[in-house]
Write a protein that holds these residues in place. Structure first.
Motif, PDB file in Angstrom:
ATOM      1  N   ARG A 150       0.832  -1.209   0.000  1.00 24.96           N
ATOM      2  CA  ARG A 150       0.000   0.000   0.000  1.00 24.96           C
ATOM      3  C   ARG A 150       0.865   1.256   0.000  1.00 24.96           C
ATOM      4  NH1 ARG A 150      -3.772  -0.109   4.857  1.00 24.96           N
ATOM      5  NH2 ARG A 150      -4.539  -1.880   3.666  1.00 24.96           N
ATOM      6  N   ASN A 151       1.946   1.238   0.784  1.00 24.93           N
ATOM      7  CA  ASN A 151       2.808   2.408   0.859  1.00 24.93           C
ATOM      8  C   ASN A 151       3.547   2.655  -0.451  1.00 24.93           C
ATOM      9  OD1 ASN A 151       1.969   2.588   3.463  1.00 24.93           O
ATOM     10  ND2 ASN A 151       3.911   2.033   4.401  1.00 24.93           N
ATOM     11  N   SER A 169       1.064   4.119  -2.841  1.00 21.42           N
ATOM     12  CA  SER A 169       0.644   5.472  -2.508  1.00 21.42           C
ATOM     13  C   SER A 169       1.716   6.501  -2.840  1.00 21.42           C
ATOM     14  CB  SER A 169       0.269   5.571  -1.025  1.00 21.42           C
ATOM     15  OG  SER A 169       1.418   5.423  -0.213  1.00 21.42           O
ATOM     16  N   LEU A 197      -4.320   6.954  -3.691  1.00 21.39           N
ATOM     17  CA  LEU A 197      -4.326   5.800  -2.809  1.00 21.39           C
ATOM     18  C   LEU A 197      -4.559   6.184  -1.365  1.00 21.39           C
ATOM     19  CD1 LEU A 197      -1.676   3.403  -4.267  1.00 21.39           C
ATOM     20  CD2 LEU A 197      -4.079   3.669  -4.776  1.00 21.39           C
ATOM     21  N   ASN A 207      -1.689   5.353   5.039  1.00 25.25           N
ATOM     22  CA  ASN A 207      -0.727   4.419   5.587  1.00 25.25           C
ATOM     23  C   ASN A 207      -1.185   4.052   6.989  1.00 25.25           C
ATOM     24  OD1 ASN A 207       1.463   3.047   6.458  1.00 25.25           O
ATOM     25  ND2 ASN A 207       2.864   4.784   6.418  1.00 25.25           N
ATOM     26  N   LYS A 260      -0.009   9.030   4.233  1.00 21.87           N
ATOM     27  CA  LYS A 260       0.230   9.530   2.893  1.00 21.87           C
ATOM     28  C   LYS A 260      -0.959  10.338   2.408  1.00 21.87           C
ATOM     29  CE  LYS A 260       4.102   7.274   2.325  1.00 21.87           C
ATOM     30  NZ  LYS A 260       4.291   6.789   3.638  1.00 21.87           N
ATOM     31  N   VAL A 292      -4.107  11.366   0.495  1.00 18.35           N
ATOM     32  CA  VAL A 292      -5.201  10.476   0.144  1.00 18.35           C
ATOM     33  C   VAL A 292      -6.371  11.289  -0.311  1.00 18.35           C
ATOM     34  CG1 VAL A 292      -6.172  10.472   2.445  1.00 18.35           C
ATOM     35  CG2 VAL A 292      -6.542   8.515   0.984  1.00 18.35           C
ATOM     36  N   THR A 335      -8.254  13.425  -6.238  1.00 13.59           N
ATOM     37  CA  THR A 335      -6.940  12.865  -5.997  1.00 13.59           C
ATOM     38  C   THR A 335      -5.988  13.933  -5.521  1.00 13.59           C
ATOM     39  OG1 THR A 335      -6.315  13.228  -8.286  1.00 13.59           O
ATOM     40  CG2 THR A 335      -7.207  11.075  -7.732  1.00 13.59           C
ATOM     41  N   GLY A 352       1.172  12.055  -4.510  1.00 11.65           N
ATOM     42  CA  GLY A 352       1.982  11.346  -3.534  1.00 11.65           C
ATOM     43  C   GLY A 352       3.414  11.830  -3.563  1.00 11.65           C
ATOM     44  N   ASP A 385      -6.010  -2.405  -0.357  1.00 15.11           N
ATOM     45  CA  ASP A 385      -5.095  -1.308  -0.648  1.00 15.11           C
ATOM     46  C   ASP A 385      -5.909  -0.063  -0.956  1.00 15.11           C
ATOM     47  OD1 ASP A 385      -6.018  -1.496  -3.328  1.00 15.11           O
ATOM     48  OD2 ASP A 385      -4.430  -2.922  -3.818  1.00 15.11           O
ATOM     49  N   GLY A 386      -5.216   1.016  -1.313  1.00 17.21           N
ATOM     50  CA  GLY A 386      -5.902   2.275  -1.539  1.00 17.21           C
ATOM     51  C   GLY A 386      -6.743   2.322  -2.793  1.00 17.21           C
TER      52      GLY A 386
END
Length: 444
Positions: A144-145, A148, A154, A157, A171, A173, A183, A186, A358-359
């Motif tokens: 996930r990290n 992101s 995404l 964290n 992170k 989001v 959005t 990142g 996950d994101g």
């Protein structure tokens, strides 16, 4: 004392002396004694005293495994992640089935925000320790990290906090409640971070969206479509978009551009510009938000929207407060439309999202209510429906489900919403509207 009591007494004393002898043997070993002393210091918070003891010990043999692992953890807790990494690697190269060492080695990389390295360690650990739940959880978190850092939309964290250090900020989001693009950008990444599980990260995306709204009174069904292209760059995401609508008996096209620049680990922004010469769209629209990551997994934004029609201009002030908690994200956003003679109107939206593996996979609920210009309330998706500036009351609720197939990087998004809104020409009477839509994103 009878025979039975004498036997019990003899047995008890024998066990007592045997236990004492075992303890004497254990603590007569200088290495063991020093380790326990260092361990006591470490878990009491005296890391320097513990480190001074462990650094003078011989940790190369089998008996040195636990002291070596403890020393590596102390370096990690002190923030010296590079030294901790060296020592964890030395241990795992010799002992491949010690789950605690693998777990702490992976956490060391997560604390250091070396998520790609953490992901690689997790995969390697699971090769030797298949099915371990904690290792699988850490692998999911690392995945996930990594994603992101590449994809701005995404999720947060979650699931790990470094001991004796400040909580890590989540992170960037998704957080805006009703904007056309939801959005944020990142962190910047280098080429080494652009590899995931041996596959090249996909920085381009084409999105196709179709939706419609039906009403129980007055209005005919309305159709909305769009096609967009997103490119993830080191400066942030850039998204040109073409919107098409058929509503109120008219067709129209709007050209839209979103940009999500990232200034630092704390600040990032959303910037939008749109243009159209169709009567069902504004001539120009300009918007922007500045976002700040705050302590305690909080997020704040402040911004404005400026909408220009042929006959009237509208300025809207907006701000939001977001909070990440576990796999959930909460965001409360307000819209304030200043008007002369104390006629300022306020509306708001509450967004709640539950992230899954996950994101890219989540279920979202958006609830809104209040007084605001009809040009913001008569909407299909996130676009204006009519050129009118009457202030009316409305309540809105929508569900969004976004998911990715297991064997495909592409994304599907389904939306379903309902709104109750005051008729602009009949104060106090309301109509109902139901909206549904689907979006498909192709990554490449």
């Amino acid at each position: 004392m009878n025979l039975r009591n004498r036997a019990y007494t003899t047995l008890f004393l024998s066990l007592f002396f045997l236990w004492g002898s075992a303890q004497d043997v254990a603590f007569s070993d200088p290495l063991v004694a020093k380790y326990y002393k260092a361990r006591t210091f470490a878990f009491e918070g005296n890391l320097k005293a513990a480190r001074d003891i462990l650094e003078k010990m011989d940790t190369t043999g089998p008996k040195g495994l636990e002291p070596a692992a403890l020393l590596a953890r102390i370096y990690c807790w002190e923030g010296n992640h590079g030294e901790a990494r060296k020592r964890f690697n030395r241990i795992t190269s010799m002992e491949r089935h010690n789950v605690d060492v693998w777990i702490n080695a992976i956490k060391n990389e997560l604390y250091a925000k070396n998520d790609a390295t953490a992901l690689g360690l997790a995969n390697k650990a699971l090769f030797y320790l298949q099915g371990n739940k904690e290792l699988e959880r850490l692998r999911t978190l690392a995945t996930r990290n990594v994603e992101s850092k590449i994809y701005p939309e995404l999720g947060p964290n979650v699931g790990i906090v470094a001991p004796k250090r400040a909580k890590r900020k989540p992170k960037a989001v998704v957080g805006t409640a009703t904007e056309a693009a939801e959005t944020k950008t990142g962190p910047k990444t280098n080429e080494a971070e652009r590899e995931k599980d041996g596959k090249k990260v996909l920085n381009n995306r084409i999105g196709i969206r179709n939706s419609f709204t039906i009403f129980d009174a007055v209005y005919d069904p309305m159709i909305y479509s769009s096609i967009s292209y997103r490119r993830q760059t080191l400066a942030g995401s850039i998204i040109p978009r073409i919107n098409y609508s058929n509503r109120l008996g008219k067709n129209g096209v709007q050209y839209d551009l979103d940009f999500y620049p990232k200034f630092s680990k704390t600040f990032y922004a959303y910037i939008n510009y749109g243009y159209s010469n169709a009567s069902i769209y504004p001539d120009h629209k300009i918007g922007g938000d500045l976002y700040a990551n705050l302590p305690w997994a909080m997020e704040f934004s402040a911004g404005m929207r400026y909408i220009k029609f042929d006959t009237k201009n509208v300025t809207v002030i907006t701000n939001s407060l977001g909070h990440y908690r576990g796999n959930y994200y909460f965001s409360l956003r307000s819209y304030i439309t200043p008007q002369p003679n104390n006629l300022t109107r306020i509306s708001g939206n509450l967004l709640i999202r539950k992230y899954f593996r996950d994101g890219e996979n989540f279920l979202g609920l958006n609830v809104g209510m209040g007084y605001s210009p009809e040009l913001r309330q008569l909407r299909d998706g996130d676009e204006l429906l009519a050129e009118t500036l009457l202030y009316i009351e409305s309540q809105r609720m929508s569900l969004q489900y976004q998911f990715t197939p297991k064997k495909s990087p592409n994304i599907y998004v389904a939306n379903l919403g309902v709104a109750r809104q005051e008729l602009s020409f009949d104060t106090g009477n309301f109509f109902w509207a139901v909206s549904a839509g689907i979006t498909y994103h192709v990554k490449f």
